[in-house]
Motif scaffolding. Sequence first.
Motif, PDB file in Angstrom:
ATOM      1  N   ILE A 173      13.383  -1.786   1.749  1.00  0.00           N
ATOM      2  CA  ILE A 173      12.012  -1.212   1.103  1.00  0.00           C
ATOM      3  C   ILE A 173      11.204  -0.557   2.075  1.00  0.00           C
ATOM      4  O   ILE A 173      10.577   0.380   1.918  1.00  0.00           O
ATOM      5  N   GLN A 174      11.330  -1.036   3.381  1.00  0.00           N
ATOM      6  CA  GLN A 174      10.678  -0.197   4.623  1.00  0.00           C
ATOM      7  C   GLN A 174      11.274   1.065   4.560  1.00  0.00           C
ATOM      8  O   GLN A 174      10.620   2.285   5.388  1.00  0.00           O
ATOM      9  N   LYS A 175      12.195   1.512   4.167  1.00  0.00           N
ATOM     10  CA  LYS A 175      13.075   2.909   4.340  1.00  0.00           C
ATOM     11  C   LYS A 175      12.360   3.894   3.025  1.00  0.00           C
ATOM     12  O   LYS A 175      12.715   5.217   3.183  1.00  0.00           O
ATOM     13  N   ILE A 176      11.727   3.128   2.319  1.00  0.00           N
ATOM     14  CA  ILE A 176      11.036   4.253   1.045  1.00  0.00           C
ATOM     15  C   ILE A 176       9.903   4.866   1.622  1.00  0.00           C
ATOM     16  O   ILE A 176       8.899   4.531   2.021  1.00  0.00           O
ATOM     17  N   PRO A 177      10.050   6.255   1.628  1.00  0.00           N
ATOM     18  CA  PRO A 177       9.098   7.168   2.206  1.00  0.00           C
ATOM     19  C   PRO A 177       7.712   7.116   1.650  1.00  0.00           C
ATOM     20  O   PRO A 177       6.720   7.196   2.173  1.00  0.00           O
ATOM     21  N   CYS A 178       7.593   6.465   0.113  1.00  0.00           N
ATOM     22  CA  CYS A 178       6.236   6.485  -0.223  1.00  0.00           C
ATOM     23  C   CYS A 178       5.528   5.012   0.159  1.00  0.00           C
ATOM     24  O   CYS A 178       4.407   5.020  -0.040  1.00  0.00           O
ATOM     25  N   LEU A 182       5.107   3.947  -7.032  1.00  0.00           N
ATOM     26  CA  LEU A 182       5.110   2.451  -7.452  1.00  0.00           C
ATOM     27  C   LEU A 182       6.578   2.026  -8.227  1.00  0.00           C
ATOM     28  O   LEU A 182       7.345   0.983  -7.695  1.00  0.00           O
ATOM     29  N   SER A 183       7.027   2.962  -9.151  1.00  0.00           N
ATOM     30  CA  SER A 183       8.353   2.808  -9.662  1.00  0.00           C
ATOM     31  C   SER A 183       9.441   2.738  -8.828  1.00  0.00           C
ATOM     32  O   SER A 183      10.126   1.738  -8.735  1.00  0.00           O
ATOM     33  N   GLN A 184       9.360   3.507  -7.525  1.00  0.00           N
ATOM     34  CA  GLN A 184      10.364   3.389  -6.783  1.00  0.00           C
ATOM     35  C   GLN A 184      10.566   1.896  -5.969  1.00  0.00           C
ATOM     36  O   GLN A 184      11.693   1.525  -5.746  1.00  0.00           O
ATOM     37  N   ILE A 185       9.351   1.628  -5.702  1.00  0.00           N
ATOM     38  CA  ILE A 185       9.233   0.067  -5.074  1.00  0.00           C
ATOM     39  C   ILE A 185       9.767  -0.976  -5.994  1.00  0.00           C
ATOM     40  O   ILE A 185      10.462  -1.799  -5.530  1.00  0.00           O
ATOM     41  N   LEU A 186       9.214  -0.844  -7.272  1.00  0.00           N
ATOM     42  CA  LEU A 186       9.731  -1.975  -8.368  1.00  0.00           C
ATOM     43  C   LEU A 186      11.184  -2.015  -8.457  1.00  0.00           C
ATOM     44  O   LEU A 186      11.924  -2.973  -8.999  1.00  0.00           O
ATOM     45  N   SER A 187      11.542  -0.561  -8.735  1.00  0.00           N
ATOM     46  CA  SER A 187      13.125  -0.408  -9.013  1.00  0.00           C
ATOM     47  C   SER A 187      13.882  -1.071  -8.073  1.00  0.00           C
ATOM     48  O   SER A 187      14.979  -1.603  -8.178  1.00  0.00           O
ATOM     49  N   LEU A 188      13.698  -0.964  -6.699  1.00  0.00           N
ATOM     50  CA  LEU A 188      14.640  -1.306  -5.704  1.00  0.00           C
ATOM     51  C   LEU A 188      14.430  -2.911  -5.688  1.00  0.00           C
ATOM     52  O   LEU A 188      15.604  -3.544  -5.502  1.00  0.00           O
ATOM     53  N   LYS A 245       0.823  -1.081   0.070  1.00  0.00           N
ATOM     54  CA  LYS A 245      -0.048  -0.033  -0.001  1.00  0.00           C
ATOM     55  C   LYS A 245       0.786   1.294   0.071  1.00  0.00           C
ATOM     56  O   LYS A 245       1.536   1.469   0.786  1.00  0.00           O
ATOM     57  N   ILE A 246       0.753   2.056  -1.097  1.00  0.00           N
ATOM     58  CA  ILE A 246       1.813   3.137  -1.275  1.00  0.00           C
ATOM     59  C   ILE A 246       1.152   4.563  -1.198  1.00  0.00           C
ATOM     60  O   ILE A 246      -0.282   4.625  -1.597  1.00  0.00           O
ATOM     61  N   LEU A 247       1.733   5.510  -0.861  1.00  0.00           N
ATOM     62  CA  LEU A 247       1.114   6.912  -1.200  1.00  0.00           C
ATOM     63  C   LEU A 247       0.935   7.155  -2.519  1.00  0.00           C
ATOM     64  O   LEU A 247       1.781   6.559  -3.229  1.00  0.00           O
ATOM     65  N   HIS A 248      -0.157   7.982  -2.808  1.00  0.00           N
ATOM     66  CA  HIS A 248      -0.612   8.382  -4.183  1.00  0.00           C
ATOM     67  C   HIS A 248       0.159   9.815  -4.620  1.00  0.00           C
ATOM     68  O   HIS A 248      -0.216  10.613  -4.917  1.00  0.00           O
ATOM     69  N   THR A 249       1.656   9.240  -4.900  1.00  0.00           N
ATOM     70  CA  THR A 249       2.304  10.377  -5.293  1.00  0.00           C
ATOM     71  C   THR A 249       3.159   9.893  -6.678  1.00  0.00           C
ATOM     72  O   THR A 249       3.259   8.577  -6.914  1.00  0.00           O
ATOM     73  N   THR A 250       3.668  10.735  -7.419  1.00  0.00           N
ATOM     74  CA  THR A 250       4.075  10.570  -8.833  1.00  0.00           C
ATOM     75  C   THR A 250       5.331   9.648  -8.463  1.00  0.00           C
ATOM     76  O   THR A 250       6.298   9.791  -7.803  1.00  0.00           O
TER      77      THR A 250
END
Length: 280
Positions: A258-263, A208-214, A200-205
């Motif tokens: 992944i837990q450290k990603i702000p979104c 999702l890309s940040q999560i998948l890239s990591l 579940k991610i924040l709805h910011t631009t």
Amino acid sequence: MKKIAIQGVKGCFHHAAVSKYFEGCNYKLMECSSFREVAISVSESNVDIGVMAIENSIAGTILTNYSLLSEYNLKIVGEVYMPIQHHLMAYPYPGQNIKDIKEIYSHPMAILQCELFIDTHPYIKISEYSDTAAAAKYISICRKKGLAAIASENAAKEYGLEIISKNIQTITSNFTRFFIIKNCYKQKNDYFNKASLIFKILHTTGSLSQILSLISSIGINMTKIQSIPIIQRPWEYSFYVDIIFNNMKDYEKMKKRIQKIPCLHQLSIMGEYQNGRITS
């Protein structure tokens, strides 16, 4: 003896999935009329295990089953991929063939997977039924000429029906993936190389890309990405991701980073289990 809940009756594809995954084990089937009944039976420990279809290579994902897993807080502990071969069957009246059939009963998913065959016989009425094997059982009970069911070869044997047309699925290479599910309080697998996650991610631009890239940067392979609507929050989604890894350290590294990603709003692990797909 294990007690296993399935959606459908003996002879259905869920039954075949149980037979394959638990080959050599003693078990007792609990036949359920719906996937929700399967989920409830597992969550309340009325059974030891549930088997639940989650996607088909032709018809796609069963989104409602993801919702049931979350709603009842169930865990995925295994998976099995089954080849799906659909056959047209009827009560064994001498000489009865496809030209005699007036109505076909089957599950909506099976009907969808046999569209090309059905379209070539427009004079036949198509009626939806709760389950492929249940449709076969109904035909067996009716013993009426002109009625047929689309179901498995096992269903034909189970209910004494004659196969009129074999392998009527539109695409020959047709597989369904089944989850093996348990109550979340049961002991998890000792060894696994696959995990199912929900983000579940924040709805910011670009969130999702940040999560998948990591995940990709660590060298972990993503085999499925699926958006799932969040109930009572229109146009908002969770994201379901399947990952496969060869190194447990990579998996642990991914979870920490992944837990450290702000979104990231929330990470849930739906299951950790062995990859059930046999690749050549």
